[in-house]
Design an enzyme around this catalytic site. Sequence first.
Site, PDB file in Angstrom:
ATOM      1  N   HIS A 191     -50.070 -16.006 -29.587  1.00 30.66           N
ATOM      2  CA  HIS A 191     -50.437 -15.058 -28.518  1.00 30.66           C
ATOM      3  C   HIS A 191     -51.611 -14.164 -28.962  1.00 30.66           C
ATOM      4  O   HIS A 191     -51.473 -12.940 -29.046  1.00 30.66           O
ATOM      5  CB  HIS A 191     -49.221 -14.205 -28.111  1.00 30.66           C
ATOM      6  CG  HIS A 191     -49.345 -13.674 -26.706  1.00 30.66           C
ATOM      7  ND1 HIS A 191     -48.256 -13.485 -25.884  1.00 30.66           N
ATOM      8  CD2 HIS A 191     -50.430 -13.285 -25.989  1.00 30.66           C
ATOM      9  CE1 HIS A 191     -48.664 -12.986 -24.724  1.00 30.66           C
ATOM     10  NE2 HIS A 191     -49.981 -12.868 -24.768  1.00 30.66           N
ATOM     11  N   GLU A 245     -40.887 -15.845 -26.652  1.00 25.83           N
ATOM     12  CA  GLU A 245     -41.630 -15.279 -27.785  1.00 25.83           C
ATOM     13  C   GLU A 245     -40.791 -14.245 -28.519  1.00 25.83           C
ATOM     14  O   GLU A 245     -40.091 -13.471 -27.859  1.00 25.83           O
ATOM     15  CB  GLU A 245     -42.916 -14.604 -27.263  1.00 25.83           C
ATOM     16  CG  GLU A 245     -43.993 -15.605 -27.000  1.00 25.83           C
ATOM     17  CD  GLU A 245     -45.263 -14.995 -26.426  1.00 25.83           C
ATOM     18  OE1 GLU A 245     -45.573 -13.839 -26.756  1.00 25.83           O
ATOM     19  OE2 GLU A 245     -45.924 -15.700 -25.668  1.00 25.83           O
ATOM     20  N   ARG A 305     -48.611 -16.850 -19.508  1.00 30.45           N
ATOM     21  CA  ARG A 305     -47.324 -16.398 -20.001  1.00 30.45           C
ATOM     22  C   ARG A 305     -46.462 -17.640 -20.245  1.00 30.45           C
ATOM     23  O   ARG A 305     -46.475 -18.592 -19.449  1.00 30.45           O
ATOM     24  CB  ARG A 305     -46.615 -15.493 -18.988  1.00 30.45           C
ATOM     25  CG  ARG A 305     -47.180 -14.086 -18.905  1.00 30.45           C
ATOM     26  CD  ARG A 305     -46.886 -13.284 -20.185  1.00 30.45           C
ATOM     27  NE  ARG A 305     -47.356 -11.915 -20.117  1.00 30.45           N
ATOM     28  CZ  ARG A 305     -48.521 -11.476 -20.594  1.00 30.45           C
ATOM     29  NH1 ARG A 305     -49.368 -12.319 -21.183  1.00 30.45           N
ATOM     30  NH2 ARG A 305     -48.846 -10.201 -20.514  1.00 30.45           N
TER      31      ARG A 305
HETATM   32  C1  GLV Z   1     -51.938 -10.423 -22.983  1.00 32.81           C
HETATM   33  O1  GLV Z   1     -51.243 -11.383 -22.929  1.00 32.81           O
HETATM   34  C2  GLV Z   1     -52.112  -9.513 -21.903  1.00 32.81           C
HETATM   35  O2  GLV Z   1     -51.451  -9.651 -20.860  1.00 32.81           O
HETATM   36  O3  GLV Z   1     -52.931  -8.600 -22.040  1.00 32.81           O
END
Ligand code: GLV
Length: 324
Positions: free
Chosen positions: A286, A268, A239
């Site tokens: 991402h 983000e 993250r």
């Molecule tokens: C993606 O970042 C997830 O947490 O599935």
Amino acid sequence: MSQRVLVTEPIIPSVIDKLESHFQVDVGERGTYNDEEALIEAIPRYEAILPMLSNPITEQVIEAGENLKIIANHAVGYNNIDLEAADKHNVYVANTPGVLTDSCAEFTIGLMLAVSRRFFEAQRYLLNGKFNNWEPLGFLGKELNGSTLGIVGMGRIGTGVARRAKALGMDIQYHNRNRVDKETEQQLDATYCQELKTLIQDSDIISLHCPLTDETHHLIDEGALSLMDDDTILINTSRGPVVEEAALAEALHNETIGGAGLDVFEHEPDVHPRLQDAPNCLLTPHIASASYQTREAIGMLAANAIIGILQNQPASEIPNLIQP
Ligand code: GLV
């Protein structure tokens, strides 16, 4: 009247078909429900929501969900959901563990290779018409073979990365809240570092796989970055806020670290402007879990939790409930 489900963005169609065979389903337009107000307005009409990690499922949203029984996140991470509020309002919460381990672990290895061997800079050089002779000193990078990988967060994805890294000849050390079992350590030849500081100092590549919590927010800050060598590479597919982005941009520009591969960002979808022109910094939007089969499996796991809860299956039989 049949129960209603809100899927906040278009997802793999077979998942929507499955939900539609049981419920009335509305699918939001991309980005609409990144807005808390839009969620508060819509949520009273639904028994279940299948949100994306970009949707803020706050206390206010949960409170407004007077018919809401389950939030089934389309992600393994669930820092976008106020778990306490869900608990208070007796709303189940599900995530999607397991199904995205392989795609995220593969992608992480891809970022490591791309940054350590400078794929991105090299392509830019070639496309800019600069490749006019084979260069013995051009784009010298670092081999993964023989490098030390420091994994922060040895859950499913961290372990998946370690397995692949071992196959590539990397030495593995890890930092985790709890030490993993001896057998796993032995299989991976992985050394436990109780101190994050030690792991940072002793690794050629550091890869982050911890969840975002109060403890991990800015875990990699200016101080942590200052412990890295000028050729250390930082990879983040966890993250964004685990890394202090401004400090990372500074370290990259000052070349006090060797490079970074980032799939996640602090705010983000915004990306810190100083990261965008930083040397040897590869940025992706991402997408670590973005393979067709994984995104379908993520959707199905979330959908099955919704079907289970709305059809009164015992919670103990639904494997991916986080709470209660
Ligand atoms: C993606 O970042 C997830 O947490 O599935």
